[in-house]
Scaffold this motif. Structure first.
Motif, PDB file in Angstrom:
ATOM      1  N   LEU A  63       0.822  -1.210   0.000  1.00 41.49           N
ATOM      2  CA  LEU A  63       0.000   0.000   0.000  1.00 41.49           C
ATOM      3  C   LEU A  63       0.855   1.258   0.000  1.00 41.49           C
ATOM      4  O   LEU A  63       0.420   2.311  -0.455  1.00 41.49           O
ATOM      5  CB  LEU A  63      -0.911   0.027   1.235  1.00 41.49           C
ATOM      6  CG  LEU A  63      -1.969  -1.054   1.339  1.00 41.49           C
ATOM      7  CD1 LEU A  63      -2.619  -1.007   2.709  1.00 41.49           C
ATOM      8  CD2 LEU A  63      -3.001  -0.878   0.237  1.00 41.49           C
ATOM      9  N   TYR A  64       2.063   1.152   0.514  1.00 38.02           N
ATOM     10  CA  TYR A  64       2.916   2.309   0.719  1.00 38.02           C
ATOM     11  C   TYR A  64       4.041   2.440  -0.310  1.00 38.02           C
ATOM     12  O   TYR A  64       4.523   3.536  -0.566  1.00 38.02           O
ATOM     13  CB  TYR A  64       3.552   2.252   2.115  1.00 38.02           C
ATOM     14  CG  TYR A  64       2.559   2.413   3.225  1.00 38.02           C
ATOM     15  CD1 TYR A  64       2.273   3.662   3.739  1.00 38.02           C
ATOM     16  CD2 TYR A  64       1.882   1.318   3.752  1.00 38.02           C
ATOM     17  CE1 TYR A  64       1.365   3.831   4.755  1.00 38.02           C
ATOM     18  CE2 TYR A  64       0.967   1.473   4.777  1.00 38.02           C
ATOM     19  CZ  TYR A  64       0.712   2.730   5.271  1.00 38.02           C
ATOM     20  OH  TYR A  64      -0.203   2.886   6.278  1.00 38.02           O
ATOM     21  N   TRP A  65       4.502   1.341  -0.839  1.00 40.36           N
ATOM     22  CA  TRP A  65       5.679   1.340  -1.702  1.00 40.36           C
ATOM     23  C   TRP A  65       5.341   0.701  -3.051  1.00 40.36           C
ATOM     24  O   TRP A  65       4.462  -0.146  -3.141  1.00 40.36           O
ATOM     25  CB  TRP A  65       6.819   0.556  -1.056  1.00 40.36           C
ATOM     26  CG  TRP A  65       7.184   1.033   0.313  1.00 40.36           C
ATOM     27  CD1 TRP A  65       6.822   0.468   1.488  1.00 40.36           C
ATOM     28  CD2 TRP A  65       7.966   2.184   0.647  1.00 40.36           C
ATOM     29  NE1 TRP A  65       7.341   1.184   2.540  1.00 40.36           N
ATOM     30  CE2 TRP A  65       8.047   2.236   2.051  1.00 40.36           C
ATOM     31  CE3 TRP A  65       8.617   3.167  -0.094  1.00 40.36           C
ATOM     32  CZ2 TRP A  65       8.750   3.240   2.718  1.00 40.36           C
ATOM     33  CZ3 TRP A  65       9.310   4.155   0.568  1.00 40.36           C
ATOM     34  CH2 TRP A  65       9.374   4.193   1.959  1.00 40.36           C
ATOM     35  N   ASN A  66       6.133   1.039  -4.068  1.00 36.81           N
ATOM     36  CA  ASN A  66       5.935   0.407  -5.379  1.00 36.81           C
ATOM     37  C   ASN A  66       6.722  -0.901  -5.451  1.00 36.81           C
ATOM     38  O   ASN A  66       7.385  -1.295  -4.493  1.00 36.81           O
ATOM     39  CB  ASN A  66       6.300   1.366  -6.509  1.00 36.81           C
ATOM     40  CG  ASN A  66       7.769   1.738  -6.520  1.00 36.81           C
ATOM     41  OD1 ASN A  66       8.620   0.972  -6.096  1.00 36.81           O
ATOM     42  ND2 ASN A  66       8.071   2.933  -6.995  1.00 36.81           N
ATOM     43  N   THR A  67       6.660  -1.552  -6.587  1.00 37.08           N
ATOM     44  CA  THR A  67       7.255  -2.882  -6.736  1.00 37.08           C
ATOM     45  C   THR A  67       8.752  -2.880  -6.463  1.00 37.08           C
ATOM     46  O   THR A  67       9.258  -3.729  -5.713  1.00 37.08           O
ATOM     47  CB  THR A  67       6.995  -3.415  -8.155  1.00 37.08           C
ATOM     48  OG1 THR A  67       5.603  -3.332  -8.418  1.00 37.08           O
ATOM     49  CG2 THR A  67       7.459  -4.849  -8.293  1.00 37.08           C
ATOM     50  N   GLU A  68       9.470  -1.939  -7.056  1.00 40.80           N
ATOM     51  CA  GLU A  68      10.927  -1.905  -6.877  1.00 40.80           C
ATOM     52  C   GLU A  68      11.293  -1.682  -5.415  1.00 40.80           C
ATOM     53  O   GLU A  68      12.242  -2.282  -4.901  1.00 40.80           O
ATOM     54  CB  GLU A  68      11.563  -0.812  -7.746  1.00 40.80           C
ATOM     55  CG  GLU A  68      11.448  -1.058  -9.227  1.00 40.80           C
ATOM     56  CD  GLU A  68      10.101  -0.622  -9.807  1.00 40.80           C
ATOM     57  OE1 GLU A  68       9.413   0.225  -9.182  1.00 40.80           O
ATOM     58  OE2 GLU A  68       9.726  -1.152 -10.856  1.00 40.80           O
ATOM     59  N   GLN A  69      10.548  -0.813  -4.744  1.00 37.42           N
ATOM     60  CA  GLN A  69      10.857  -0.517  -3.351  1.00 37.42           C
ATOM     61  C   GLN A  69      10.550  -1.706  -2.440  1.00 37.42           C
ATOM     62  O   GLN A  69      11.313  -1.981  -1.510  1.00 37.42           O
ATOM     63  CB  GLN A  69      10.074   0.720  -2.911  1.00 37.42           C
ATOM     64  CG  GLN A  69      10.540   1.979  -3.604  1.00 37.42           C
ATOM     65  CD  GLN A  69       9.573   3.131  -3.439  1.00 37.42           C
ATOM     66  OE1 GLN A  69       8.368   2.947  -3.393  1.00 37.42           O
ATOM     67  NE2 GLN A  69      10.124   4.338  -3.338  1.00 37.42           N
TER      68      GLN A  69
ATOM     69  N   VAL B 137      13.929   1.891   7.780  1.00 41.69           N
ATOM     70  CA  VAL B 137      14.367   3.204   8.248  1.00 41.69           C
ATOM     71  C   VAL B 137      15.140   3.925   7.143  1.00 41.69           C
ATOM     72  O   VAL B 137      14.912   5.103   6.863  1.00 41.69           O
ATOM     73  CB  VAL B 137      15.223   3.094   9.536  1.00 41.69           C
ATOM     74  CG1 VAL B 137      15.910   4.404   9.861  1.00 41.69           C
ATOM     75  CG2 VAL B 137      14.372   2.612  10.690  1.00 41.69           C
ATOM     76  N   TRP B 138      16.031   3.208   6.488  1.00 41.01           N
ATOM     77  CA  TRP B 138      16.803   3.798   5.394  1.00 41.01           C
ATOM     78  C   TRP B 138      15.887   4.273   4.266  1.00 41.01           C
ATOM     79  O   TRP B 138      16.067   5.359   3.722  1.00 41.01           O
ATOM     80  CB  TRP B 138      17.826   2.772   4.872  1.00 41.01           C
ATOM     81  CG  TRP B 138      18.599   3.267   3.711  1.00 41.01           C
ATOM     82  CD1 TRP B 138      19.648   4.139   3.713  1.00 41.01           C
ATOM     83  CD2 TRP B 138      18.358   2.947   2.345  1.00 41.01           C
ATOM     84  NE1 TRP B 138      20.081   4.360   2.439  1.00 41.01           N
ATOM     85  CE2 TRP B 138      19.318   3.644   1.577  1.00 41.01           C
ATOM     86  CE3 TRP B 138      17.445   2.113   1.681  1.00 41.01           C
ATOM     87  CZ2 TRP B 138      19.354   3.546   0.186  1.00 41.01           C
ATOM     88  CZ3 TRP B 138      17.500   2.039   0.314  1.00 41.01           C
ATOM     89  CH2 TRP B 138      18.450   2.743  -0.418  1.00 41.01           C
ATOM     90  N   MET B 139      14.885   3.453   3.914  1.00 41.51           N
ATOM     91  CA  MET B 139      13.976   3.828   2.830  1.00 41.51           C
ATOM     92  C   MET B 139      13.148   5.058   3.191  1.00 41.51           C
ATOM     93  O   MET B 139      12.954   5.941   2.351  1.00 41.51           O
ATOM     94  CB  MET B 139      13.064   2.648   2.460  1.00 41.51           C
ATOM     95  CG  MET B 139      13.790   1.563   1.710  1.00 41.51           C
ATOM     96  SD  MET B 139      12.777   0.114   1.369  1.00 41.51           S
ATOM     97  CE  MET B 139      11.433   0.804   0.432  1.00 41.51           C
ATOM     98  N   VAL B 140      12.671   5.125   4.421  1.00 48.85           N
ATOM     99  CA  VAL B 140      11.885   6.296   4.832  1.00 48.85           C
ATOM    100  C   VAL B 140      12.772   7.544   4.863  1.00 48.85           C
ATOM    101  O   VAL B 140      12.340   8.620   4.438  1.00 48.85           O
ATOM    102  CB  VAL B 140      11.207   6.037   6.191  1.00 48.85           C
ATOM    103  CG1 VAL B 140      10.624   7.318   6.774  1.00 48.85           C
ATOM    104  CG2 VAL B 140      10.121   4.976   6.044  1.00 48.85           C
TER     105      VAL B 140
END
Length: 146
Positions: free
Chosen positions: A86-92, A139-142
């Protein structure tokens, strides 16, 4: 707005990781409540069905692995990755999964070597709560969003 949504996801991940570390279970109610900002953001920003369906496929894959391995990979981990779609796309989501898998492998090797070295290796007790490995990558992604 995006900071609130991604921060909500990180808060949910933090609570889920602590639950996983303590009890080896993840509350589905936590994931349902945590999905509210994600659904809200999708309604406001637009829903790209293909991106989120492919991202959800990572969670479906993990749920299938959980069934095949008879729970060696917990169902809560698969549900968390479904929730993350719901929050991120496929690559993420794939980056989140692969980064977490790398951290889990390093942690597992370290745990195995430590316990073998001390002569305390117990196969029944040797498990790693996967969502605690997801947390540093999350945490890194956010932080990349800010």
């Amino acid at each position: 707005m995006e900071y609130f949504v991604k921060g909500s996801w990180l808060l949910c991940l933090t609570v889920a990781a602590l639950e996983d570390l303590k009890t080896r279970q993840v509350s589905l109610i936590l994931l349902l409540v945590g999905s509210i900002p994600g659904i809200w953001a999708l309604c406001i920003w637009g829903f790209h069905l293909s991106a989120h369906l492919w991202a959800a496929s990572v969670g479906v894959f993990m749920l299938l692995l959980s069934r095949i391995t008879k729970g060696a990979l917990g169902e809560g981990d698969g549900y968390f990755f479904l929730f993350s779609a719901l929050y991120w796309n496929t690559e993420q989501v794939c980056l989140l999964f692969l980064g977490s898998l790398g951290i889990g492998c390093i942690w597992g090797m370290g745990l195995f070597m430590y316990e073998r070295w001390n002569g305390k290796f117990n196969r029944d007790r040797a498990s790693i709560p996967f969502l605690t490995c997801v947390w540093p990558v999350g945490v890194w992604m956010v932080m990349q969003c800010f």
